[in-house]
Design an enzyme around this catalytic site. Structure first.
Site, short mmCIF file in Angstrom:
data_model
loop_
_atom_site.label_atom_id
_atom_site.label_comp_id
_atom_site.label_asym_id
_atom_site.label_seq_id
_atom_site.Cartn_x
_atom_site.Cartn_y
_atom_site.Cartn_z
N ASP A 1 87.93 -55.56 119.24
CA ASP A 1 86.82 -55.44 118.29
C ASP A 1 87.15 -56.27 117.05
OD1 ASP A 1 84.73 -54.72 116.67
OD2 ASP A 1 85.12 -52.56 116.74
N GLU B 1 82.60 -57.46 120.16
CA GLU B 1 83.45 -56.59 120.96
C GLU B 1 83.53 -57.10 122.39
OE1 GLU B 1 82.73 -52.36 120.56
OE2 GLU B 1 81.51 -52.71 118.76
#
Length: 316
Positions: free
Chosen positions: A9, A106
């Site tokens: 992320d 992500e």
């Protein structure tokens, strides 16, 4: 062989990238959003200073300004963020071709086959984190686990610039004390219903009888039980895999109030043009939920559906 799944992320993605290009703004609360003077736009991303002041993603810009008067707004530059996203995925590709994006910032990575020449999951995660920081100037948080759900929980567990491993040995200590809304796909409505039944933590959800969850939530009840117990077997998609499009829509926030029927029609026609063009590109058909028979007319470009003067349209 046990799967090794990472979830990477990019921390404060849009804001971090903007700060690379606006170093003079470092140390000040920064929000990436629309034009506050034109009245449209929401908070797409914020830096750590804006976050500490209470600014939240999805908040209207005027609300962010009320909460944090010293906030600095910068307009989004999606082309720039997409370029960074591609650069990050090029780094991921050095470790696996099984990478599944989850939004722009992500990505899940299955590195199960990379261990023999790249090292174990933690070694790969550390190398990826260091490379992204050195080569691109931004940071990532990475979760390491044997399934996608716990890998994502790991990347959320410590931020920014952190790595968390959730293993079969420690998941009860790390995952189960977390609130149920931290679990992927547990939205506000599901959270409220779970709380109503006395289920507040993931561990309580994991210990609940799956048949009882099925009675409350239908098929999703079984899914919640599987997720909470770390039994998810969903594979990580191959690089460049694109899931089939299930729906097409469009919306906008106008820079001023729409005060006449003609104002509304112009906006609706523009949105319909965009949707009908994408319907054609994907060989889709649509049908209309009609509310005004007299205002019905053919869709302007594609002929894929009809646009009523004051009704919404449904696509499938």
């Amino acid at each position: 062989m046990e799967r090794v799944v990472l979830h990477s992320d990019m921390n404060n993605c849009y804001a971090s990238i903007e700060l690379l290009h606006h170093p003079e703004l470092r140390g000040r609360p920064l929000v990436v959003g629309g034009d506050p003077e034109a009245r449209h736009g929401i908070v797409l991303a914020k830096d750590q200073f804006a976050k500490k002041a209470g600014v939240k993603t999805g908040m209207a810009l005027w609300q962010a300004k009320q909460i944090c008067p010293e906030v600095v707004f910068v307009p989004p530059r999606m082309g720039l963020y997409l370029r960074f996203s591609r650069l990050v995925r090029e780094i991921y590709a050095d470790y696996t071709d099984m990478q599944e994006p989850f939004g722009l910032d992500e990505c899940w990575l299955d590195v199960s086959q990379s261990g023999s020449y790249k090292g174990d999951g933690m070694t790969i995660a550390k190398e990826i984190r260091n490379r992204i920081k050195f080569e691109l100037g931004i940071t990532v948080s990475i979760g390491v686990s044997w399934n996608k759900i716990f890998a994502k929980l790991g990347s959320d567990y410590k931020k920014p610039d952190a790595i968390t491993e959730i293993s079969r040995e420690n998941y009860r200590q790390i995952v189960w004390p977390l609130q149920v809304e931290d679990l992927l796909y547990v939205g506000r409505a599901t959270q409220k219903k779970l709380n109503l039944y006395g289920i507040h933590m993931i561990g309580e959800l994991a210990r609940t009888d799956p048949e009882l969850l099925h009675r409350w939530f239908g098929k999703m009840g079984y899914v919640l039980s599987v997720f909470a117990n770390g039994e998810d077997q969903t594979p990580v998609s191959m690089e460049d895999y694109h899931a089939p499009i299930k729906s097409i829509g469009n919306s906008t926030t106008t820079p001023r109030d729409l005060t006449t029927d003609m104002d509304v029609k112009i906006i609706v026609y523009a949105l319909a043009e965009s949707v009908s063009a994408r319907l054609c590109e994907n060989n889709f058909k649509c049908q209309v939920a009609e509310t005004d028979q007299e205002c019905r007319r053919p869709c302007l470009r594609s002929g894929a559906g009809r646009l009523p003067g004051s009704a919404g349209f449904v696509h499938e």
